[in-house]
Design a protein around this motif. Structure first.
Motif, PDB file in Angstrom:
ATOM      1  N   ILE A 260       0.828  -1.212   0.000  1.00  0.00           N
ATOM      2  CA  ILE A 260       0.000   0.000   0.000  1.00  0.00           C
ATOM      3  C   ILE A 260       0.860   1.259   0.000  1.00  0.00           C
ATOM      4  O   ILE A 260       0.584   2.226  -0.709  1.00  0.00           O
TER       5      ILE A 260
ATOM      6  N   PHE B 189       0.372   4.004  -2.790  1.00  0.00           N
ATOM      7  CA  PHE B 189      -0.372   5.227  -2.464  1.00  0.00           C
ATOM      8  C   PHE B 189       0.367   6.220  -1.578  1.00  0.00           C
ATOM      9  O   PHE B 189       0.116   7.410  -1.660  1.00  0.00           O
TER      10      PHE B 189
ATOM     11  N   ARG C  67       1.922  -2.049  -9.492  1.00  0.00           N
ATOM     12  CA  ARG C  67       0.709  -1.294  -9.829  1.00  0.00           C
ATOM     13  C   ARG C  67      -0.155  -2.032 -10.861  1.00  0.00           C
ATOM     14  O   ARG C  67      -1.351  -2.219 -10.655  1.00  0.00           O
TER      15      ARG C  67
ATOM     16  N   VAL D  67      -1.805  -5.123  -9.397  1.00  0.00           N
ATOM     17  CA  VAL D  67      -2.925  -4.816  -8.516  1.00  0.00           C
ATOM     18  C   VAL D  67      -4.130  -4.364  -9.344  1.00  0.00           C
ATOM     19  O   VAL D  67      -5.257  -4.825  -9.133  1.00  0.00           O
ATOM     20  N   GLU D  68      -3.903  -3.488 -10.317  1.00  0.00           N
ATOM     21  CA  GLU D  68      -5.007  -3.022 -11.161  1.00  0.00           C
ATOM     22  C   GLU D  68      -5.658  -4.179 -11.905  1.00  0.00           C
ATOM     23  O   GLU D  68      -6.880  -4.282 -11.967  1.00  0.00           O
TER      24      GLU D  68
ATOM     25  N   GLN E 198      -7.661  -6.306  -9.501  1.00  0.00           N
ATOM     26  CA  GLN E 198      -8.883  -5.665  -9.017  1.00  0.00           C
ATOM     27  C   GLN E 198      -9.920  -5.495 -10.117  1.00  0.00           C
ATOM     28  O   GLN E 198     -11.121  -5.580  -9.867  1.00  0.00           O
TER      29      GLN E 198
ATOM     30  N   TRP F  47      -8.796  -7.110  -1.871  1.00  0.00           N
ATOM     31  CA  TRP F  47      -7.419  -6.828  -1.466  1.00  0.00           C
ATOM     32  C   TRP F  47      -6.755  -8.081  -0.921  1.00  0.00           C
ATOM     33  O   TRP F  47      -5.588  -8.364  -1.196  1.00  0.00           O
TER      34      TRP F  47
END
Lengths: 263, 284
Positions: free
Chosen positions: A79, A83, A158, A161-162, A165, A171
């Motif tokens: 995370i 972010f 990134r 994860v994209e 999702q 998560w």
């Protein structure tokens, strides 16, 4: 010629410094019986039930430390990576804590903080073991942090994860089934060193649980009373260190320089 | 970036880690700092630090510093020479690989097992002691003892110089061949090259590594404990004793000693970082 000569000289001196104590320990451990080489010291070590219990206890602690470190750090780092880039500085500073606060001070602080209200953890066995585990996690933190961090940098976190999702993964699923499998090899480095540190760690174990519960305090205690058995145990622990750290180096991920641990 | 949702929950997911760090990294050190500034009745005071002038405490600090400086310097010199041998001097690659692997193991091989390895080597009945005796040299007759200052130095160097090798190898690899060639072209001798080019470039790295070695020894406890049973008057040993029982008859002094130790370690890491940053000017 002289340059080469001195280069060989220094290297050979280095080798001698490394090997003489190792060789001496090995030979010493075989001399429990007068006049002949024997495995008597090893037989005695294995016959002592405290060897098995303390070894297994420390090994279990090591595995728990590794698992909990991953559980704690993997989501946090992923995370942060995605972010909260600025949170990294906090992590970097925290990774220095085991160096700035050596284990003897850490355990002093633990006992001061957790042996009186409001948090009297040292009153119960479970609480003490939990505290020991937390201490090991603190010692392992820099290694696990750097290993996981390196893993996350090496993959395209990134995009992964994209992708996960947008396919509807939660998560939890993303962490367990996408991120973790991808950085498993990178984490190995941290797990090996953590294992070696916990197996050899004296200070925290000595002052929190004492006696012969964990491996290193048992070894220290044996050293007070016996001559040959500690040497045999040292050979065993050396083999373990070689196995773990050697494997790590062999995997080609041993460039990490370690400045804290079980000194 | 908006496809991955950033939400309050995401921020909250940092809570477990932050809580862990506060509870087990910050609080234990913090409470020692706070307590070092309090008297027995809970009021604020600096008296505990004044108590550090106690001769026993000063002796402990001096001993810890002496051991750390001695082993850092010996480790640095020895490590530097070996690092030089496996980088610039151009020994075969397998020597380099082997020495770096050993360094990786040895720099992590400390604590109780290391102490026992040296007892088996240089203890009163150790293999080397006995061997020397059979050659007519009585090591312990010279005043040497593994369980004293000098013995501790020998043992600490075992994990100090491999760390130096690991720290200096990248720096020495970073010396560019062109610098040497250019200086030679301009008429410099190898002495000139080292004196005016290589050493000034390497100096921050060397100092940074030595400072780190100092801290590495200063915080060490387990090795000395296993070797001497905590009888040497060192800061770590005194803190250990005050955990088991109140030797100084004043808890506050123990907190002040712990604070002093954290202070020295913090200075060490700051010094290391500053010097390391300076070394990156040339060596990247």
């Amino acid at each position: 010629m002289p340059r080469r000569f001195f280069a060989w000289l220094w290297s050979i001196l280095g080798f001698i410094y490394f090997f003489v104590p190792i060789y001496a320990t090995l030979e010493f451990s075989l001399k429990a019986q007068k006049g002949v080489y024997s495995l008597l010291a090893y037989e005695r070590v294995f016959a002592d039930s405290r060897f098995g219990t303390s070894f297994v206890f420390s090994a279990q602690m090591a595995v728990l430390t590794i698992v909990l470190c991953i559980v704690l750090l993997l989501p946090t780092l992923t995370i942060t990576h995605l972010f909260f880039k600025r949170f990294r500085i906090v992590l970097e500073l925290l990774a220095l804590v085991p160096f700035v606060v050596p284990s003897i001070i850490l355990v002093f602080g633990f006992i001061r903080f957790y042996s009186r209200p409001p948090l009297s953890l040292t009153n119960t066995t479970l609480g003490t073991y939990g505290l020991l585990l937390a201490g090991y996690m603190v010692l392992a933190m820099p290694y696990m942090y750097r290993a996981i961090d390196a893993g996350l940098r090496a993959i395209d976190t990134r995009t992964l994860v994209e992708a996960a999702q947008s396919l509807g993964a939660s998560w939890m699923t993303t962490m367990l089934r996408v991120i973790f499998p991808n950085i498993r090899v990178a984490i190995l480095n941290g797990t090996f060193i953590t294992f070696a540190i916990v197996m050899g760690e004296l200070t925290l174990a000595q002052f929190l649980v004492g006696g012969t519960v964990a491996f290193a305090p048992y070894l220290a205690l044996l050293g007070r009373a016996r001559a040959y058995e500690p040497a045999a145990l040292t050979v065993i622990s050396l083999l373990l260190t070689w196995l773990t750290i050697g494997t790590m180096q062999w995997l080609g991920r041993g460039q990490r320089i370690n400045i804290s641990g079980a000194r | 970036m908006p496809r991955v949702r950033r939400s309050v929950w995401l921020t909250l997911s940092l809570v477990p880690f932050v809580a862990f760090a506060l509870l087990f990294m910050i609080a234990p050190a913090g409470i020692l700092l706070v307590d070092s500034l309090r008297d027995t009745r809970g009021g604020w005071t600096l008296a505990n630090f004044a108590e550090l002038a106690n001769p026993l405490v000063i002796e402990a600090y001096l001993m810890s510093i002496r051991i750390s400086v001695t082993t850092a310097v010996i480790g640095a010199v020895l490590g530097l020479l070996v690092a030089y041998a496996i980088t610039i001097a151009g020994l075969p690659a397998w020597v380099r690989t082997m020495l770096l692997t050993f360094s990786g193991v040895a720099s992590n091989y400390a604590g109780v097992p290391l102490a026992f390895a040296f007892i088996a080597t240089l203890g009163r009945t150790g293999i080397v002691t006995v061997l020397l005796k059979s050659l007519g040299f009585n090591l312990y007759g010279t005043g040497f003892s593994l369980y004293s200052f000098i013995g501790l130095v020998v043992v600490y160097v075992y994990f100090q110089f491999p760390l130096m090798i690991l720290l200096m190898t990248p720096a020495l690899d970073g010396l560019k061949r062109e610098w040497r060639e250019a200086s030679m072209m301009l008429g410099a001798t190898p002495y000139h090259y080292w004196r005016h080019i290589a050493l000034p470039i390497l100096m921050p790295s060397i100092l940074a590594a030595t400072v780190l070695l100092f801290g590495n020894a200063f915080g060490a406890f387990a090795t000395a404990y296993a070797l001497t049973g905590g009888t040497l008057t060192m800061v770590t040993n005194m803190i250990a004793q005050s955990i088991s029982g109140d030797v100084l008859h004043n808890e506050g002094v123990a907190y002040a000693m712990a604070t002093g130790m954290i202070g020295i370690m913090a200075l060490t890491i700051i010094g290391y970082t500053v010097l390391q940053r300076r070394s990156e000017r040339w060596l990247r």
